[in-house]
Write an enzyme that holds these catalytic residues in place. Structure first.
Site, PDB file in Angstrom:
ATOM      1  N   ASP A 184       0.861  -1.187   0.000  1.00 35.28           N
ATOM      2  CA  ASP A 184       0.000   0.000   0.000  1.00 35.28           C
ATOM      3  C   ASP A 184       0.898   1.237   0.000  1.00 35.28           C
ATOM      4  O   ASP A 184       2.120   1.132   0.165  1.00 35.28           O
ATOM      5  CB  ASP A 184      -0.986   0.021   1.182  1.00 35.28           C
ATOM      6  CG  ASP A 184      -0.295  -0.065   2.536  1.00 35.28           C
ATOM      7  OD1 ASP A 184       0.894   0.284   2.625  1.00 35.28           O
ATOM      8  OD2 ASP A 184      -0.945  -0.476   3.507  1.00 35.28           O
TER       9      ASP A 184
ATOM     10  N   LYS B  20      -4.116  -0.663  -2.375  1.00 32.19           N
ATOM     11  CA  LYS B  20      -4.921  -1.589  -1.572  1.00 32.19           C
ATOM     12  C   LYS B  20      -6.084  -0.862  -0.917  1.00 32.19           C
ATOM     13  O   LYS B  20      -5.945   0.266  -0.473  1.00 32.19           O
ATOM     14  CB  LYS B  20      -4.029  -2.207  -0.482  1.00 32.19           C
ATOM     15  CG  LYS B  20      -4.745  -3.148   0.445  1.00 32.19           C
ATOM     16  CD  LYS B  20      -3.820  -3.707   1.522  1.00 32.19           C
ATOM     17  CE  LYS B  20      -3.664  -2.785   2.702  1.00 32.19           C
ATOM     18  NZ  LYS B  20      -2.889  -3.370   3.795  1.00 32.19           N
TER      19      LYS B  20
ATOM     20  N   ARG C 245      -9.147  -1.303   2.097  1.00 34.73           N
ATOM     21  CA  ARG C 245      -9.805  -2.097   3.140  1.00 34.73           C
ATOM     22  C   ARG C 245     -11.277  -1.740   3.069  1.00 34.73           C
ATOM     23  O   ARG C 245     -11.635  -0.562   2.984  1.00 34.73           O
ATOM     24  CB  ARG C 245      -9.237  -1.766   4.517  1.00 34.73           C
ATOM     25  CG  ARG C 245      -7.874  -2.390   4.724  1.00 34.73           C
ATOM     26  CD  ARG C 245      -7.522  -2.603   6.171  1.00 34.73           C
ATOM     27  NE  ARG C 245      -6.166  -3.132   6.282  1.00 34.73           N
ATOM     28  CZ  ARG C 245      -5.874  -4.427   6.310  1.00 34.73           C
ATOM     29  NH1 ARG C 245      -6.831  -5.324   6.247  1.00 34.73           N
ATOM     30  NH2 ARG C 245      -4.628  -4.826   6.406  1.00 34.73           N
TER      31      ARG C 245
ATOM     32  N   ASP D 283       6.436  -5.982   3.577  1.00 29.53           N
ATOM     33  CA  ASP D 283       5.403  -5.384   4.426  1.00 29.53           C
ATOM     34  C   ASP D 283       5.918  -5.319   5.861  1.00 29.53           C
ATOM     35  O   ASP D 283       6.824  -6.068   6.226  1.00 29.53           O
ATOM     36  CB  ASP D 283       4.115  -6.220   4.350  1.00 29.53           C
ATOM     37  CG  ASP D 283       2.875  -5.344   4.460  1.00 29.53           C
ATOM     38  OD1 ASP D 283       2.990  -4.210   4.960  1.00 29.53           O
ATOM     39  OD2 ASP D 283       1.795  -5.797   4.049  1.00 29.53           O
TER      40      ASP D 283
ATOM     41  N   THR E  93      -3.420 -11.808   8.745  1.00 26.62           N
ATOM     42  CA  THR E  93      -4.245 -12.845   8.111  1.00 26.62           C
ATOM     43  C   THR E  93      -3.621 -13.320   6.800  1.00 26.62           C
ATOM     44  O   THR E  93      -4.053 -14.327   6.245  1.00 26.62           O
ATOM     45  CB  THR E  93      -5.641 -12.297   7.785  1.00 26.62           C
ATOM     46  OG1 THR E  93      -5.500 -11.259   6.800  1.00 26.62           O
ATOM     47  CG2 THR E  93      -6.327 -11.745   9.017  1.00 26.62           C
TER      48      THR E  93
ATOM     49  N   GLY F 179      -4.053 -11.750   4.113  1.00 27.54           N
ATOM     50  CA  GLY F 179      -4.946 -11.263   3.052  1.00 27.54           C
ATOM     51  C   GLY F 179      -4.270 -10.231   2.161  1.00 27.54           C
ATOM     52  O   GLY F 179      -4.401 -10.270   0.928  1.00 27.54           O
ATOM     53  N   THR F 180      -3.536  -9.312   2.767  1.00 22.03           N
ATOM     54  CA  THR F 180      -2.887  -8.247   1.995  1.00 22.03           C
ATOM     55  C   THR F 180      -1.866  -8.829   1.024  1.00 22.03           C
ATOM     56  O   THR F 180      -1.892  -8.535  -0.171  1.00 22.03           O
ATOM     57  CB  THR F 180      -2.184  -7.256   2.955  1.00 22.03           C
ATOM     58  OG1 THR F 180      -3.181  -6.678   3.795  1.00 22.03           O
ATOM     59  CG2 THR F 180      -1.433  -6.180   2.203  1.00 22.03           C
TER      60      THR F 180
HETATM   61  C1  R5P Z   1      -1.253  -2.615   6.794  1.00 15.24           C
HETATM   62  O1  R5P Z   1      -1.290  -1.425   6.529  1.00 15.24           O
HETATM   63  C2  R5P Z   1       0.019  -3.342   7.056  1.00 15.24           C
HETATM   64  O2  R5P Z   1       1.113  -2.770   6.463  1.00 15.24           O
HETATM   65  C3  R5P Z   1      -0.099  -4.787   6.603  1.00 15.24           C
HETATM   66  O3  R5P Z   1      -0.267  -4.820   5.212  1.00 15.24           O
HETATM   67  C4  R5P Z   1      -1.269  -5.461   7.256  1.00 15.24           C
HETATM   68  O4  R5P Z   1      -1.214  -5.243   8.627  1.00 15.24           O
HETATM   69  C5  R5P Z   1      -1.289  -6.940   6.963  1.00 15.24           C
HETATM   70  O5  R5P Z   1      -2.442  -7.503   7.495  1.00 15.24           O
HETATM   71  P1  R5P Z   1      -3.101  -8.792   6.838  1.00 15.24           P
HETATM   72  O6  R5P Z   1      -2.023  -9.838   6.716  1.00 15.24           O
HETATM   73  O7  R5P Z   1      -4.177  -9.204   7.815  1.00 15.24           O
HETATM   74  O8  R5P Z   1      -3.686  -8.413   5.518  1.00 15.24           O
END
Ligand code: R5P
Length: 312
Positions: free
Chosen positions: A169, A192, A194, A219, A224, A226-227
């Site tokens: 993101d 990205k 949400r 990241d 999860t 998901g991202t």
């Molecule tokens: C969000 O802004 C963070 O940088 C990560 O992308 C996020 O925390 C990842 O979360 P998840 O694995 O649940 O998608």
């Protein structure tokens, strides 16, 4: 100079031990237990009067219990006349709640900062905050370390072809750009979205060219999955040759195992800032230890050395 003393709660003992091995110091003895009514009890089992006390505790699940352990340890250290108390928080929980981005919501990352200060911490040492601005929630000195150079150096040895570093993101673009620069790679950014106040994320469009190239998604954390999973799908649809994943904080909720074990990710790289509950079945993983980095920073804080010089 007052002697150093290092203690931990129950969040990640293995990591605290690794830090102590690096520092060639014993991990101090501190009882941190819970009564049957869930009240937490802490007692330092050794004299810490006037000592330079470091309390290592990432704020990981069960998050509220580990947070309370840390706060109560800080209080106990203060009342035991510690000379200085540094909260060493390799993962700062609630970090995503760092702004009021919709009506009537809290800024919990700020609330935690208040708790830590009021409990009696004199300084904080942490690693890759979700947003650097969280530093400003504290009115005590805070040192934020970064594991991104270490991640870049790892991939430099991996013989990637025409590599692209991908941010999941816009918020992660600065960190990803630093990794790309160190790796001599290009940068791409996923747009990205949400969709609600739950864990789901959707990768919409890609800014950058990944066709026929080896990609490294970087990241700050994977929860999860998901991202990164939706980013991976997007990169594949744009013709990526291979997709590697890297994160600093491997929080790995159960869904992350399902998503990543059924994906075609080339490799998953993460640090030991938080405990990992179980191994993946299919994905190849590699752990980079940040214990020496945190240990070196603690030593520099203790001796009044520069922490910034660790990154020169
Ligand atoms: C969000 O802004 C963070 O940088 C990560 O992308 C996020 O925390 C990842 O979360 P998840 O694995 O649940 O998608």
């Amino acid at each position: 100079m007052r002697e150093m003393a290092v203690f931990t709660g129950n969040a990640h003992r293995e990591f605290a031990e690794a830090v102590c091995r690096h520092l060639k110091l014993p991990l101090g003895d501190c009882e941190v237990t819970e009564f049957s009514n869930e009240n937490i009890f802490v007692r330092f089992q050794e004299n810490i009067r006037e000592r330079d006390v470091f309390l290592i505790q990432p704020i990981v699940p069960p998050v509220n219990t580990r947070l309370m352990e840390l706060l109560i340890m800080i209080d106990a250290a203060k009342r035991a006349s510690a000379g200085r108390i540094t909260a060493v928080i390799p993962y700062y929980g609630y970090g995503r709640s760092d702004k009021k981005d919709q009506p009537r919501v809290p800024i919990t990352a700020r609330l935690l900062a208040n708790f830590i200060e009021v409990a009696g911490a004199n300084r904080v040492l942490t690693l890759n905050l979700h947003a650097g601005q969280i530093q400003g929630f504290f009115n005590i000195p805070l040192d934020e370390l970064t594991a991104l150079p270490m991640i870049a150096d790892y991939f430099r040895g991996q013989n990637l072809q025409d590599p692209v570093v991908v941010a999941t993101d816009v918020g992660g673009a600065k960190g990803a750009r630093n990794v790309a620069a160190r790796l001599g790679a290009d940068l791409a950014i996923v747009d990205k979205r949400r969709t609600g106040n739950n864990d789901s994320a959707e990768a919409m469009t890609l800014i950058g060219d990944v066709n026929g190239r080896d990609c490294v998604i970087v990241d700050d954390e994977i929860l999860t999955g998901g991202t990164v999973a939706s980013s991976l799908k997007l990169l594949r649809s744009e013709g990526a040759r291979s997709v590697h994943l890297a994160c600093v904080h491997p929080l790995f909720a159960p869904r992350a195992y399902d998503l990543l074990d059924t994906s075609d990710v080339a490799e998953l790289v993460y640090t030991d800032s938080v405990p990992v509950s179980r191994p993946f079945q299919k994905v190849a993983t590699h752990t980079l230890s940040v214990a020496p980095l945190i240990g070196d920073a603690m030593h520099r804080i203790h001796t009044g050395g520069s922490v910034g010089e660790l990154f020169l």
